[in-house]
Design a protein around this motif. Structure first.
Motif, PDB file in Angstrom:
ATOM      1  N   VAL A  16     -51.961  58.672  46.351  1.00 30.57           N
ATOM      2  CA  VAL A  16     -52.990  58.390  45.351  1.00 30.57           C
ATOM      3  C   VAL A  16     -53.714  59.691  45.038  1.00 30.57           C
ATOM      4  N   ALA A  17     -53.684  60.110  43.763  1.00 35.13           N
ATOM      5  CA  ALA A  17     -54.291  61.382  43.387  1.00 35.13           C
ATOM      6  C   ALA A  17     -54.844  61.313  41.974  1.00 35.13           C
ATOM      7  N   GLY A  18     -55.894  62.083  41.738  1.00 30.74           N
ATOM      8  CA  GLY A  18     -56.460  62.180  40.407  1.00 30.74           C
ATOM      9  C   GLY A  18     -57.198  60.924  39.983  1.00 30.74           C
ATOM     10  N   LYS A  19     -57.434  60.809  38.697  1.00 31.17           N
ATOM     11  CA  LYS A  19     -58.105  59.632  38.159  1.00 31.17           C
ATOM     12  C   LYS A  19     -57.082  58.522  37.942  1.00 31.17           C
ATOM     13  N   LEU A  20     -57.397  57.349  38.449  1.00 24.87           N
ATOM     14  CA  LEU A  20     -56.487  56.217  38.369  1.00 24.87           C
ATOM     15  C   LEU A  20     -56.821  55.358  37.158  1.00 24.87           C
ATOM     16  N   THR A  21     -55.785  54.861  36.525  1.00 20.45           N
ATOM     17  CA  THR A  21     -55.986  54.038  35.334  1.00 20.45           C
ATOM     18  C   THR A  21     -56.025  52.562  35.703  1.00 20.45           C
ATOM     19  N   GLU A  22     -56.532  51.783  34.789  1.00 19.58           N
ATOM     20  CA  GLU A  22     -56.560  50.338  34.960  1.00 19.58           C
ATOM     21  C   GLU A  22     -55.140  49.798  35.105  1.00 19.58           C
ATOM     22  N   GLN A  23     -54.199  50.340  34.337  1.00 25.89           N
ATOM     23  CA  GLN A  23     -52.797  49.892  34.407  1.00 25.89           C
ATOM     24  C   GLN A  23     -52.189  50.185  35.775  1.00 25.89           C
ATOM     25  N   GLU A  24     -52.496  51.351  36.339  1.00 24.69           N
ATOM     26  CA  GLU A  24     -51.974  51.684  37.666  1.00 24.69           C
ATOM     27  C   GLU A  24     -52.469  50.690  38.711  1.00 24.69           C
ATOM     28  N   TYR A  25     -53.750  50.350  38.645  1.00 29.89           N
ATOM     29  CA  TYR A  25     -54.279  49.352  39.577  1.00 29.89           C
ATOM     30  C   TYR A  25     -53.632  47.996  39.339  1.00 29.89           C
ATOM     31  N   HIS A  26     -53.463  47.623  38.089  1.00 31.02           N
ATOM     32  CA  HIS A  26     -52.829  46.347  37.757  1.00 31.02           C
ATOM     33  C   HIS A  26     -51.422  46.275  38.365  1.00 31.02           C
ATOM     34  N   ASP A  27     -50.644  47.345  38.193  1.00 27.79           N
ATOM     35  CA  ASP A  27     -49.282  47.389  38.724  1.00 27.79           C
ATOM     36  C   ASP A  27     -49.285  47.338  40.250  1.00 27.79           C
ATOM     37  N   LEU A  28     -50.202  48.068  40.871  1.00 26.14           N
ATOM     38  CA  LEU A  28     -50.311  48.066  42.326  1.00 26.14           C
ATOM     39  C   LEU A  28     -50.641  46.671  42.845  1.00 26.14           C
ATOM     40  N   TYR A  29     -51.627  46.031  42.251  1.00 24.68           N
ATOM     41  CA  TYR A  29     -52.030  44.700  42.712  1.00 24.68           C
ATOM     42  C   TYR A  29     -50.932  43.664  42.495  1.00 24.68           C
ATOM     43  N   ARG A  30     -50.181  43.784  41.414  1.00 24.60           N
ATOM     44  CA  ARG A  30     -49.059  42.875  41.185  1.00 24.60           C
ATOM     45  C   ARG A  30     -48.026  43.032  42.305  1.00 24.60           C
ATOM     46  N   GLU A  31     -47.736  44.275  42.684  1.00 23.61           N
ATOM     47  CA  GLU A  31     -46.774  44.512  43.759  1.00 23.61           C
ATOM     48  C   GLU A  31     -47.301  43.990  45.102  1.00 23.61           C
ATOM     49  N   LEU A  32     -48.575  44.234  45.393  1.00 24.70           N
ATOM     50  CA  LEU A  32     -49.152  43.758  46.652  1.00 24.70           C
ATOM     51  C   LEU A  32     -49.162  42.229  46.706  1.00 24.70           C
ATOM     52  N   ARG A  33     -49.492  41.585  45.597  1.00 16.91           N
ATOM     53  CA  ARG A  33     -49.465  40.108  45.552  1.00 16.91           C
ATOM     54  C   ARG A  33     -48.055  39.573  45.811  1.00 16.91           C
ATOM     55  N   ALA A  34     -47.039  40.236  45.282  1.00 16.42           N
ATOM     56  CA  ALA A  34     -45.659  39.796  45.504  1.00 16.42           C
ATOM     57  C   ALA A  34     -45.283  39.918  46.978  1.00 16.42           C
TER      58      ALA A  34
END
Length: 123
Positions: A16-34
């Motif tokens: 995890v580096a730099g400024k994170l976007t809303e889309q990056e968090y969305h994708d991460l949470y989708r993967e964690l939920r799966a």
């Protein structure tokens, strides 16, 4: 930027580096939920490659808090690897306020972090 660096069962790792976007968090949470749906829980390693904490917009903060509320008991352990003293302090402070086991590891101890996460719960 969030980059997946590994997965073994319900143990996932990201750089995890730099400024994170809303889309990056969305994708991460989708993967964690799966992974939670498949295994019942998840453990996560977050590698911070530099001395700063990742930045995020306000909507990403809201998404992060919502995810934490929804899945507080589904996250066994979280390891933060690297970063600066602030990252270490935030990790320790968060560990006392949530049921999630959180631990900070210095950059040279990443293998220890992976080993600690794998011992959270057999998959």
């Amino acid at each position: 930027m969030i980059t997946k660096i590994g997965q073994e069962g319900n143990v996932l790792g990201y750089e995890v580096a730099g400024k994170l976007t809303e889309q990056e968090y969305h994708d991460l949470y989708r993967e964690l939920r799966a992974v939670i749906a498949e295994y019942g829980s998840v453990s996560v390693l977050g590698r911070l490659p530099d001395d700063s904490l990742p930045g995020m917009g306000l909507s990403a903060i809201d998404d992060r808090l919502r995810f934490a509320r929804e899945h507080l008991t589904d996250i066994d352990r979280a390891a933060v690897v690297g970063g600066n003293r602030v990252a270490e302090w935030v990790t320790r402070a968060s560990d006392t306020m949530t049921p999630i086991e959180l631990r900070h590891f210095h950059a040279g101890a990443e293998q220890q972090a992976w080993d600690w996460l794998r011992r959270a719960r057999p998959v």
